[in-house]
Motif scaffolding. Structure first.
Motif, PDB file in Angstrom:
ATOM      1  N   VAL A 229      -8.571  -5.428   7.604  1.00 19.81           N
ATOM      2  CA  VAL A 229      -7.615  -6.513   7.354  1.00 19.81           C
ATOM      3  C   VAL A 229      -7.013  -6.367   5.956  1.00 19.81           C
ATOM      4  O   VAL A 229      -5.806  -6.575   5.760  1.00 19.81           O
ATOM      5  CB  VAL A 229      -8.298  -7.888   7.513  1.00 19.81           C
ATOM      6  N   GLU A 230      -7.832  -6.002   4.992  1.00 20.31           N
ATOM      7  CA  GLU A 230      -7.315  -5.794   3.642  1.00 20.31           C
ATOM      8  C   GLU A 230      -6.392  -4.586   3.594  1.00 20.31           C
ATOM      9  O   GLU A 230      -5.370  -4.602   2.901  1.00 20.31           O
ATOM     10  CB  GLU A 230      -8.456  -5.619   2.647  1.00 20.31           C
ATOM     11  N   HIS A 231      -6.727  -3.537   4.332  1.00 24.24           N
ATOM     12  CA  HIS A 231      -5.837  -2.370   4.385  1.00 24.24           C
ATOM     13  C   HIS A 231      -4.449  -2.761   4.916  1.00 24.24           C
ATOM     14  O   HIS A 231      -3.424  -2.284   4.421  1.00 24.24           O
ATOM     15  CB  HIS A 231      -6.435  -1.277   5.279  1.00 24.24           C
ATOM     16  N   VAL A 232      -4.423  -3.609   5.930  1.00 25.33           N
ATOM     17  CA  VAL A 232      -3.134  -4.043   6.488  1.00 25.33           C
ATOM     18  C   VAL A 232      -2.335  -4.795   5.433  1.00 25.33           C
ATOM     19  O   VAL A 232      -1.130  -4.555   5.255  1.00 25.33           O
ATOM     20  CB  VAL A 232      -3.357  -4.920   7.734  1.00 25.33           C
ATOM     21  N   GLY A 233      -2.966  -5.713   4.720  1.00 22.25           N
ATOM     22  CA  GLY A 233      -2.259  -6.458   3.692  1.00 22.25           C
ATOM     23  C   GLY A 233      -1.828  -5.582   2.533  1.00 22.25           C
ATOM     24  O   GLY A 233      -0.709  -5.713   2.017  1.00 22.25           O
ATOM     25  N   TYR A 234      -2.699  -4.685   2.125  1.00 14.13           N
ATOM     26  CA  TYR A 234      -2.427  -3.825   0.967  1.00 14.13           C
ATOM     27  C   TYR A 234      -1.324  -2.821   1.254  1.00 14.13           C
ATOM     28  O   TYR A 234      -0.342  -2.716   0.506  1.00 14.13           O
ATOM     29  CB  TYR A 234      -3.723  -3.112   0.584  1.00 14.13           C
ATOM     30  N   MET A 235      -1.431  -2.090   2.361  1.00 15.01           N
ATOM     31  CA  MET A 235      -0.412  -1.094   2.700  1.00 15.01           C
ATOM     32  C   MET A 235       0.844  -1.744   3.273  1.00 15.01           C
ATOM     33  O   MET A 235       1.891  -1.107   3.383  1.00 15.01           O
ATOM     34  CB  MET A 235      -0.971  -0.076   3.698  1.00 15.01           C
ATOM     35  N   GLY A 236       0.751  -3.036   3.619  1.00 14.93           N
ATOM     36  CA  GLY A 236       1.909  -3.746   4.155  1.00 14.93           C
ATOM     37  C   GLY A 236       3.067  -3.836   3.184  1.00 14.93           C
ATOM     38  O   GLY A 236       4.197  -4.138   3.591  1.00 14.93           O
ATOM     39  N   LEU A 237       2.830  -3.559   1.906  1.00 14.89           N
ATOM     40  CA  LEU A 237       3.937  -3.546   0.952  1.00 14.89           C
ATOM     41  C   LEU A 237       5.004  -2.537   1.357  1.00 14.89           C
ATOM     42  O   LEU A 237       6.176  -2.690   1.009  1.00 14.89           O
ATOM     43  CB  LEU A 237       3.415  -3.229  -0.455  1.00 14.89           C
ATOM     44  N   LEU A 238       4.625  -1.523   2.111  1.00 11.23           N
ATOM     45  CA  LEU A 238       5.605  -0.525   2.550  1.00 11.23           C
ATOM     46  C   LEU A 238       6.709  -1.136   3.412  1.00 11.23           C
ATOM     47  O   LEU A 238       7.795  -0.553   3.540  1.00 11.23           O
ATOM     48  CB  LEU A 238       4.906   0.597   3.329  1.00 11.23           C
ATOM     49  N   LEU A 239       6.452  -2.312   3.957  1.00 13.33           N
ATOM     50  CA  LEU A 239       7.483  -2.978   4.764  1.00 13.33           C
ATOM     51  C   LEU A 239       8.694  -3.370   3.924  1.00 13.33           C
ATOM     52  O   LEU A 239       9.749  -3.680   4.475  1.00 13.33           O
ATOM     53  CB  LEU A 239       6.901  -4.215   5.446  1.00 13.33           C
ATOM     54  N   MET A 240       8.549  -3.368   2.598  1.00 18.13           N
ATOM     55  CA  MET A 240       9.685  -3.688   1.739  1.00 18.13           C
ATOM     56  C   MET A 240      10.864  -2.758   1.990  1.00 18.13           C
ATOM     57  O   MET A 240      12.023  -3.141   1.805  1.00 18.13           O
ATOM     58  CB  MET A 240       9.295  -3.613   0.259  1.00 18.13           C
TER      59      MET A 240
END
Length: 334
Positions: A229-240
């Motif tokens: 879950v933390e990986h999803v939130g952390y790497m989710g910055l790539l959605l920018m």
């Protein structure tokens, strides 16, 4: 090879094997009143002559030129090109994390010089998978971390291939092309602070973020060792990159900065000693303080969020006392 000099001795203390000059400094870019000279110097020191920023930039250009499938191939989901991204990310993560681990902890090429914590990695401890911190960290970093990183990679590459993401080139917008490289560490710092602060809410800490914090004495594999879950939130910055005009090299740079830089920021050493005199700054004492005292330094030195919101630990005994008081208040309410 062991390097001994006065700064190392001066950096020793009862709490630390070695620490940088205290108090810990953050970027002057957001100081008031403004400090333009110091701000320019900070950016120069982070980009020149050879730093992690420069390394990841060069790697991003090389990846775009030689290690990325053709955009036309990535217009639709395909097992082959996604597998190639996963293998590339797996290889790079292993190269960075295991390379540093072997150099610093296996071969001990620089002994304890510039090592923050006197302790080593935990072994024979039931809190870790396989009862071993090293293998626990490797498992979470590769099985969860690299896989989720690759999933975001595939999504953004498909967006570029299909024209869903705004794409620029150096020729079309040279000023923004260069400026975005300078801004991305600040953007990452903004995202990291607020995500990290949320993960320290007691409920999320217990069920998610505690996986990362089991590694009290950190090492290169510890940085990318997180709950999925933390990986999803952390790497989710790539959605920018679905909304921010950018070139694919910016996207690749950000992926490397998010994933690979965890190996260096959690290396547990301030500097990587190369030869007799050369040193490459890799560690972050700012974040090392967070792993020691938990409820402080949720962000990183690129922005002053911790200063503004009262969670900054500058390495002083007074800051330690305040941090422990804040931790007691937080958990007394949970």
């Amino acid at each position: 090879m062991t390097v001994q000099n006065d700064p190392l001795k001066a950096g020793s203390s009862r709490e630390w094997n070695w620490h940088p000059d205290l108090p810990v400094a953050v970027t002057p870019a957001f100081s008031w009143p403004p400090r333009p000279v110091e701000t320019v110097r900070w950016f120069v020191n982070n980009w020149l002559p050879v730093t992690e920023y420069v390394l990841y930039t060069l790697m991003a250009f090389a990846t775009w030129a030689w290690l990325t499938p053709d955009l036309s191939e990535m217009s639709s989901l395909g097992f082959g090109w996604v597998l190639s991204l996963w293998l590339r990310n797996l290889l790079l993560m292993t190269l960075f994390a295991q390379g540093l681990h072997v150099w610093l902890y296996g071969w001990k090429q620089q002994g304890d010089d510039y090592k923050y914590d006197r302790r080593g990695l935990a072994r024979n401890h039931r809190i870790f998978l396989f009862n071993d911190q090293y293998w626990d960290n490797v498992f979470y970093a590769l099985v969860s971390g690299v896989t989720i990183w690759t999933a975001f990679d595939a999504l953004i590459w498909m967006a570029y291939a299909n024209g869903w993401a705004p794409m620029i080139t150096f020729d079309s917008n040279p000023i923004w092309f260069v400026a975005l490289f300078l801004l991305m560490p600040l953007i990452q710092s903004f995202h990291f602070y607020w995500l990290h602060r949320a993960l320290h809410i007691p409920f999320f800490y217990k069920h998610v973020h505690s996986v990362h914090h089991r590694s009290v004495s950190i090492a290169p594999w510890s940085g990318f060792s997180m709950h999925p879950v933390e990986h999803v939130g952390y790497m989710g910055l790539l959605l920018m990159f679905l909304v921010v005009p950018a070139h694919p090299v910016h996207f690749v740079f950000m992926g490397y900065w998010l994933a690979l830089a965890t190996a260096t920021s959690h290396a547990g050493f301030e500097n990587l000693v190369l030869g007799e005199k050369a040193k490459l700054k890799i560690g972050s004492f700012h974040h090392q303080l967070h792993h020691r005292y938990f409820e402080c330094n949720y962000g990183n030195p690129e922005m002053s969020w911790d200063n503004w919101f009262g969670s900054y630990h500058d390495g002083s005994p007074e800051a330690t006392i305040e941090t422990r008081k804040r931790k007691d208040r937080m958990y007394s309410k949970s």
